[in-house]
Design a protein around this motif. Structure first.
Motif, PDB file in Angstrom:
ATOM      1  N   GLN A 100      53.695  24.242  14.729  1.00 34.15           N
ATOM      2  CA  GLN A 100      54.596  25.040  15.559  1.00 34.15           C
ATOM      3  C   GLN A 100      53.842  25.627  16.757  1.00 34.15           C
ATOM      4  OE1 GLN A 100      56.447  27.949  12.998  1.00 34.15           O
ATOM      5  NE2 GLN A 100      57.224  26.373  11.601  1.00 34.15           N
ATOM      6  N   ALA A 158      64.300  18.932  20.395  1.00 27.97           N
ATOM      7  CA  ALA A 158      64.063  19.989  19.415  1.00 27.97           C
ATOM      8  C   ALA A 158      63.201  19.527  18.250  1.00 27.97           C
ATOM      9  CB  ALA A 158      65.387  20.524  18.896  1.00 27.97           C
ATOM     10  N   ASN A 159      63.268  18.256  17.896  1.00 33.27           N
ATOM     11  CA  ASN A 159      62.456  17.708  16.813  1.00 33.27           C
ATOM     12  C   ASN A 159      61.670  16.512  17.334  1.00 33.27           C
ATOM     13  OD1 ASN A 159      63.367  19.477  14.734  1.00 33.27           O
ATOM     14  ND2 ASN A 159      65.297  18.353  14.738  1.00 33.27           N
ATOM     15  N   TRP A 161      53.125  22.852  19.333  1.00 40.05           N
ATOM     16  CA  TRP A 161      54.341  22.530  20.087  1.00 40.05           C
ATOM     17  C   TRP A 161      54.560  23.573  21.189  1.00 40.05           C
ATOM     18  CZ3 TRP A 161      59.007  25.149  20.700  1.00 40.05           C
ATOM     19  CH2 TRP A 161      60.024  24.419  21.302  1.00 40.05           C
ATOM     20  N   GLY A 164      56.161  20.474  16.192  1.00 41.05           N
ATOM     21  CA  GLY A 164      57.561  20.782  16.458  1.00 41.05           C
ATOM     22  C   GLY A 164      57.871  22.224  16.150  1.00 41.05           C
ATOM     23  N   PRO A 165      58.995  22.722  16.662  1.00 36.65           N
ATOM     24  CA  PRO A 165      59.349  24.118  16.399  1.00 36.65           C
ATOM     25  C   PRO A 165      59.716  24.344  14.935  1.00 36.65           C
ATOM     26  CG  PRO A 165      61.133  23.002  17.532  1.00 36.65           C
ATOM     27  CD  PRO A 165      59.982  22.049  17.490  1.00 36.65           C
ATOM     28  N   HIS A 166      60.076  23.274  14.237  1.00 36.56           N
ATOM     29  CA  HIS A 166      60.460  23.387  12.828  1.00 36.56           C
ATOM     30  C   HIS A 166      59.452  22.681  11.918  1.00 36.56           C
ATOM     31  CE1 HIS A 166      64.143  24.892  14.508  1.00 36.56           C
ATOM     32  NE2 HIS A 166      64.363  23.746  15.126  1.00 36.56           N
ATOM     33  N   GLU A 216      56.503  21.984   9.294  1.00 38.30           N
ATOM     34  CA  GLU A 216      56.246  22.680   8.025  1.00 38.30           C
ATOM     35  C   GLU A 216      55.054  23.622   8.098  1.00 38.30           C
ATOM     36  OE1 GLU A 216      56.113  20.025   4.717  1.00 38.30           O
ATOM     37  OE2 GLU A 216      57.975  19.052   5.313  1.00 38.30           O
TER      38      GLU A 216
END
Length: 190
Positions: free
Chosen positions: A88, A107-108, A91, A79-81, A83
């Motif tokens: 990242q 987004a998630n 994704w 995902g873009p967020h 950890e």
């Protein structure tokens, strides 16, 4: 099931093309680094086989079980967020692939449960799975019988048994309604 499984929405009809494109990009050293190759474990398009009567002939077709979707298996959360940086990067790598629209969860991205993954992959792991007839009929439809002693008779569908793949029909013979049971492929739409 190892790692995390995600569903990626893609252009319908391009599932296999996107799968091979992702796999090709992953194996190419010029496009990806070794860390990314180790991160994305698998790209999968579950395939199912159906049988359909067309113009009195049986046609066997294979196609995606879930049109417009591809499954991605990764070592870590994506995902873009995420950890970790590799999550990242993974994704972004998948999102940049032509034909990919987005991960489910936008987004998630949300990883699938192991039960969902097993159920979704079941159809693609069985090597010689019996083709399932495609059923486009409903109760009350008029059909033409194409096999057996009542071939060419018109019938009305009274019931559909998906588990046994049988149709309960009613045929009018000599002015009387006669019940009949046939397989899905024993009739064709009028």
């Amino acid at each position: 099931m190892t790692g995390y499984w995600y569903i990626v929405q893609v252009y319908t009809g391009h599932e296999k093309k996107i799968q091979s494109n992702l796999e090709r990009r992953l194996s190419s050293d010029a496009d990806t680094d070794k860390e990314l190759q180790d991160e994305i474990l698998q790209v999968n398009v579950p395939i199912s086989t159906t049988v359909k009567n067309e113009d009195g002939k049986r046609k066997v077709r294979s196609g995606p079980t879930y049109p417009g979707y591809v499954l991605i298996n990764s070592q870590h959360e994506i995902g873009p967020h995420a950890e970790n940086l590799i999550g990242q990067k993974s994704w972004a790598f998948v999102q940049e692939t032509p034909g990919v629209m987005h991960f489910l969860g936008n987004a998630n991205p949300i990883p699938l449960s192991s039960e969902d993954v097993e159920r979704m992959l079941e159809s693609s792991t069985v090597e010689e799975q019996e083709p399932v007839p495609e059923v486009t009929y409903s109760v009350g439809d008029k059909v033409r019988v194409i096999e057996g002693p009542f071939s060419s008779f018109t019938a009305e569908i009274l019931g559909i048994d998906m588990q046994r793949q049988r149709l309960s029909l009613s045929i009018t013979i000599f002015g009387r309604s006669t019940p009949l049971e046939l397989g899905f492929l024993g009739v064709e739409r009028l």
